[in-house]
Enzyme design. Structure first.
Site, PDB file in Angstrom:
ATOM      1  N   CYS A  50       0.815  -1.218   0.000  1.00 15.13           N
ATOM      2  CA  CYS A  50       0.000   0.000   0.000  1.00 15.13           C
ATOM      3  C   CYS A  50       0.848   1.266   0.000  1.00 15.13           C
ATOM      4  O   CYS A  50       0.383   2.329  -0.407  1.00 15.13           O
ATOM      5  CB  CYS A  50      -0.954   0.007   1.189  1.00 15.13           C
ATOM      6  SG  CYS A  50      -0.141   0.008   2.804  1.00 15.13           S
ATOM      7  N   GLY A 188     -11.885  -7.607   1.701  1.00 17.81           N
ATOM      8  CA  GLY A 188     -10.562  -8.200   1.503  1.00 17.81           C
ATOM      9  C   GLY A 188     -10.176  -9.080   2.673  1.00 17.81           C
ATOM     10  O   GLY A 188     -10.233  -8.641   3.825  1.00 17.81           O
ATOM     11  N   THR A 192      -3.635  -8.185   5.366  1.00 19.56           N
ATOM     12  CA  THR A 192      -4.087  -6.957   6.017  1.00 19.56           C
ATOM     13  C   THR A 192      -5.543  -7.069   6.438  1.00 19.56           C
ATOM     14  O   THR A 192      -5.926  -6.612   7.521  1.00 19.56           O
ATOM     15  CB  THR A 192      -3.904  -5.753   5.078  1.00 19.56           C
ATOM     16  OG1 THR A 192      -2.534  -5.663   4.683  1.00 19.56           O
ATOM     17  CG2 THR A 192      -4.310  -4.460   5.768  1.00 19.56           C
ATOM     18  N   GLY A 193      -6.376  -7.675   5.588  1.00 16.36           N
ATOM     19  CA  GLY A 193      -7.785  -7.856   5.921  1.00 16.36           C
ATOM     20  C   GLY A 193      -7.970  -8.693   7.174  1.00 16.36           C
ATOM     21  O   GLY A 193      -8.820  -8.386   8.026  1.00 16.36           O
TER      22      GLY A 193
END
Length: 414
Positions: A50, A188, A192-193
């Site tokens: 990201c 997601g 990270t989700g």
């Protein structure tokens, strides 16, 4: 071969730029196949998160950078964004130092955040899977992983929980009172989700909806919490209507939630996807609060000081680790060159020796044959050094001449 890296990151490029140049969400095997098809590109590792997209390469000619930039530019959707305006080129030792700092979390927006090491490892694994990594680049990454492990075990750089995911949830808490009455939609179910899900469950919301392309992964995550359900991404229209907080951490190539999808209900939108998954125009609607990765930096700053004093200790470990790596590489290069030199000499001697022995077996005078053998070996062994010295002399490279004299034990003063 030369080691280089090309990078676009949050330090120089805002989120709209990083979104354009992100290589996540694309066919990985196709990416590797296309970049390795470029002349003078030998090996590659592609990292896309990201906050950054970076390409690590072994090349045979630095001029290939132009071709690599053209390759990268070909994946940009908006031609107004020119990669030459944003990229950073690193070479040699600088690449290794940067990668070590990166894997240790020292280059992250969130100082010391642990996720980046996993992302670097995933990129390395994908490169190996696509047969894109060579011995030298492999040694670099192995040393990077060992260094990161040492930094994590010998410092407290990662002990304060200020990951992007944690900071996103902190931001959501600030925007909504009594989160226990709210429905949270997480889009997601990647690394990270899953981290987002864990942080949200700690707040005990009314209900958590986790949407993902493959429902099996989402079901596995939601099974650990009573008030949670798994859904397909195709269920988003109905999920959006129920949600009070929508957090996206998903790889997409276009917005999957737009203004026309949300109605007039007040919501908090947090998008930590790159490229962005939630249309930034959602924030223009009066009833909504919208935040992207760059906005989360304000939350992060508050906790950064707690880790800063540990970063100097980490830096010392990294510097020592880099020195160790470079010393070992010198030995590897030296041993390889010595081995090649002996193989070359063996080839020269074996051929001439076989011819000389054949002459002796055929009745030639051994003394004459040996003299001829010695003469031929002398000529062959000295051929390339003599050519090199003549070329160095023509170019005025006295340093090369001195080096060659030392190699052959000659007087460097003459």
């Amino acid at each position: 071969m030369a080691l280089i890296s090309l990078a676009i990151d949050y330090k120089k490029s805002p989120i709209e730029v990083r979104s354009e140049f992100a290589l996540s969400g694309l066919d990985v095997s196709m990416l590797y196949k296309s970049i390795l098809a470029i002349d003078n590109v030998v090996h590659a590792v592609i990292l896309s998160t990201c906050n950054r997209t970076e390409v690590y390469l072994e090349i045979t000619d630095l001029r290939v950078v132009d071709d690599i930039l053209a390759w990268w530019q070909s994946y940009v959707r908006n031609p107004e964004f020119k990669i030459r305006d944003y990229f950073k080129l690193r070479q040699g030792t600088e690449v290794i130092m940067h990668l070590m700092k990166l894997a240790c979390g020292l280059e992250s927006m969130v100082l010391g955040e642990p996720q980046i090491l996993g992302q670097v490892k995933d990129s390395y694994t994908l490169s190996k899977k696509n047969h894109a990594i060579g011995k030298e680049l492999d040694r670099v990454f192995q040393k990077v992983f060992a260094t990161a492990k040492k930094v994590r075990s010998e410092t407290r750089i990662g002990h304060c929980p200020v990951s992007v995911a944690f900071s996103a949830i902190t931001l959501a808490k600030k925007q909504l009172d009594n989160i226990s009455t709210k429905n949270v939609l997480i889009i997601g179910a990647g690394q990270t989700g899953e981290l987002l899900f864990r942080h949200v469950t700690a707040l005990n919301p009314k209900h958590i909806m986790l949407a993902n392309r493959t429902i099996e992964k989402a079901e596995k995550i939601t099974s650990t919490f009573n008030n949670a359900s798994a859904y397909y991404l195709s269920d988003l229209p109905k999920l959006i209507k129920k949600a009070d907080i929508i957090i996206a951490a998903v790889n997409v190539t276009e917005y999957i939630v737009k203004c026309e999808d949300v109605g007039e209900k007040s919501r908090v939108f947090i998008d930590i996807s790159i490229p962005q998954a939630l249309d930034p125009k959602l924030g223009d609607l009066e009833q909504n609060a919208y935040y992207c990765v760059d906005d989360i930096n304000t939350v992060i700053e508050g906790n950064k000081d707690k880790r800063k004093h540990e970063s100097s200790r980490a830096q010392k470990i990294i510097v020592k680790s880099l020195e160790d790596y470079l010393e070992k590489e010198k030995a590897i290069i030296s041993n390889s060159a010595i081995k090649e030199l002996f193989q070359k000499a063996d080839g020269l001697v074996d051929l001439s020796l076989e011819k000389s022995l054949a002459k002796i077996r055929n009745g030639k005078d051994p003394e004459e044959v040996l003299k001829r053998f010695a003469y031929e070996i002398k000529k062959k062994v000295l051929h390339y050094p003599v050519v090199g010295m003549k070329e160095a002399s023509k170019q005025g490279r006295s340093d090369c001449l001195v080096c060659m004299k030392r190699m052959f034990g000659l007087n460097v003063e003459k």
